[in-house]
Design a protein around this motif. Sequence first.
Motif, PDB file in Angstrom:
ATOM      1  N   CYS A  97      32.391 -42.542 -19.912  1.00  0.00           N
ATOM      2  CA  CYS A  97      32.118 -43.466 -18.801  1.00  0.00           C
ATOM      3  C   CYS A  97      32.798 -44.813 -19.019  1.00  0.00           C
ATOM      4  CB  CYS A  97      30.612 -43.662 -18.632  1.00  0.00           C
ATOM      5  SG  CYS A  97      29.778 -42.176 -18.071  1.00  0.00           S
ATOM      6  N   GLU A  98      32.771 -45.302 -20.251  1.00  0.00           N
ATOM      7  CA  GLU A  98      33.396 -46.594 -20.519  1.00  0.00           C
ATOM      8  C   GLU A  98      34.907 -46.507 -20.279  1.00  0.00           C
ATOM      9  OE1 GLU A  98      31.500 -49.097 -23.663  1.00  0.00           O
ATOM     10  OE2 GLU A  98      33.489 -48.975 -24.552  1.00  0.00           O
ATOM     11  N   ILE A 158      35.437 -48.935  -7.410  1.00  0.00           N
ATOM     12  CA  ILE A 158      34.344 -47.996  -7.668  1.00  0.00           C
ATOM     13  C   ILE A 158      33.565 -48.525  -8.867  1.00  0.00           C
ATOM     14  CG2 ILE A 158      33.739 -45.609  -8.266  1.00  0.00           C
ATOM     15  CD1 ILE A 158      36.496 -44.781  -7.080  1.00  0.00           C
ATOM     16  N   HIS A 159      32.240 -48.566  -8.736  1.00  0.00           N
ATOM     17  CA  HIS A 159      31.402 -49.072  -9.824  1.00  0.00           C
ATOM     18  C   HIS A 159      30.863 -47.925 -10.657  1.00  0.00           C
ATOM     19  CE1 HIS A 159      31.617 -52.991  -7.985  1.00  0.00           C
ATOM     20  NE2 HIS A 159      31.290 -52.437  -6.831  1.00  0.00           N
ATOM     21  N   MET A 160      30.657 -48.226 -11.921  1.00  0.00           N
ATOM     22  CA  MET A 160      30.094 -47.223 -12.841  1.00  0.00           C
ATOM     23  C   MET A 160      28.950 -47.892 -13.581  1.00  0.00           C
ATOM     24  SD  MET A 160      30.328 -44.411 -14.824  1.00  0.00           S
ATOM     25  CE  MET A 160      31.894 -43.644 -14.869  1.00  0.00           C
ATOM     26  N   ARG A 207      26.120 -51.477 -18.000  1.00  0.00           N
ATOM     27  CA  ARG A 207      24.948 -50.946 -18.710  1.00  0.00           C
ATOM     28  C   ARG A 207      23.677 -51.648 -18.262  1.00  0.00           C
ATOM     29  NH1 ARG A 207      28.162 -50.761 -23.279  1.00  0.00           N
ATOM     30  NH2 ARG A 207      28.626 -48.586 -23.755  1.00  0.00           N
ATOM     31  N   TYR A 208      22.642 -50.857 -18.069  1.00  0.00           N
ATOM     32  CA  TYR A 208      21.300 -51.380 -17.812  1.00  0.00           C
ATOM     33  C   TYR A 208      20.370 -50.785 -18.863  1.00  0.00           C
ATOM     34  CZ  TYR A 208      22.828 -52.861 -13.161  1.00  0.00           C
ATOM     35  OH  TYR A 208      23.473 -53.478 -12.105  1.00  0.00           O
ATOM     36  N   TYR A 209      19.532 -51.630 -19.456  1.00  0.00           N
ATOM     37  CA  TYR A 209      18.519 -51.124 -20.386  1.00  0.00           C
ATOM     38  C   TYR A 209      17.202 -51.065 -19.633  1.00  0.00           C
ATOM     39  CZ  TYR A 209      22.151 -52.310 -23.687  1.00  0.00           C
ATOM     40  OH  TYR A 209      23.345 -52.384 -24.333  1.00  0.00           O
ATOM     41  N   ALA A 269      15.847 -55.295 -21.925  1.00  0.00           N
ATOM     42  CA  ALA A 269      16.814 -55.953 -22.802  1.00  0.00           C
ATOM     43  C   ALA A 269      17.352 -54.929 -23.802  1.00  0.00           C
ATOM     44  CB  ALA A 269      16.143 -57.095 -23.559  1.00  0.00           C
ATOM     45  N   MET A 270      18.429 -55.298 -24.473  1.00  0.00           N
ATOM     46  CA  MET A 270      18.992 -54.408 -25.476  1.00  0.00           C
ATOM     47  C   MET A 270      17.926 -54.107 -26.543  1.00  0.00           C
ATOM     48  SD  MET A 270      22.209 -55.081 -27.996  1.00  0.00           S
ATOM     49  CE  MET A 270      23.653 -54.690 -27.064  1.00  0.00           C
TER      50      MET A 270
END
Length: 293
Positions: free
Chosen positions: A164-165, A176-178, A252-254, A258-259
């Motif tokens: 994905c990255e 396009i968003h990922m 990225r979403y956690y 938060a991380m």
Amino acid sequence: EKKVVLITGCSSGIGLSLAVRLASDPDKTYKVYATMRNLAKKERLLGCVKDLHKDTLDILQMDVTNHQSILEARDRVVEKRVDILVCNAGVGLIGPLEAQGLDTMRQILEVNLLGTIQTIQAFLPDMKARCKGHILVTGSIGGLHGLPFNEVYCASKFAIEGACESLAIILQHFNIHMSLIECGPVNTDFLDNQEKAELGDASLGQVDASTLSLYGQYLHHCTTMFQNAAQDTEDIVKVFLGAIQASRPSFRYYTSGAMPPLVRLKTSFPEGCRFIRAISQLIFPTEATEQQP
Ligand code: NAD
């Protein structure tokens, strides 16, 4: 005009909750194609939406390991486009590595890694042609740091991070968003659905006693962690919604907000040993670990 959403793995868990939430949107913003490998399992989803959502929900068969099935599902989308693709289908695998069979390991990589990639491949050309789209993938903390007795599962989820990255770099040029939605433990059927070696299984007959003792402690840790810290699918769905509605979505979403501390530890000390010691002490608190010279 409705936003067309296609989600994989909707017979249970996160996929099901997300499909229900989007199809129930009060403004009818979304047309949801909830896909699942086995349509015989659609009753649970239908039970959650009742008859209310005929114009916002469609259920399609799609096995992410079967190329033909992916293409057939794609061709059944009446709008002939997907604005938001959610790659969510996945399976777990736990047990001592030396006891894992090749076929089982292949199957995990087949679903989690190649299934995700194949699904993206099927929808990518159209998104590129329209210079529009958002691809969301259910990621895992197991894709960000290692977990004992999860070698193959983590390998599949790390691999998704890499895929994905890499793709996200190209997708920028096509508007396009990922987004990866990184989940810790979530209350779903995941633990029941995963491939799991049980202590006492014949497959563990050749495994040494120290490993089995560690495995027992890991299983205990897992049960406690899911009891104490698992999020509900509604919490995960909120994070998905935030990403879907964002004008400039993050990569990225956690889901915890938060991380997570162990990911932070791993990033802060890239030599790696601190992370390995910390997670070992967390999961096997009573074990003495070999001291590094
Ligand atoms: P779940 O087992 O309830 O859902 C997984 C879904 O994927 C199921 O509906 C299953 O039928 C489907 N699936 C499996 N193989 C498939 C195939 N070949 N084709 C199509 N669908 C298939 O568990 P969940 O927790 O909702 O899992 C969803 C995603 O979340 C998975 O990718 C999982 O790795 C990830 N995740 C879950 C957790 C957790 O603790 N539950 C944590 C981190 C990440």
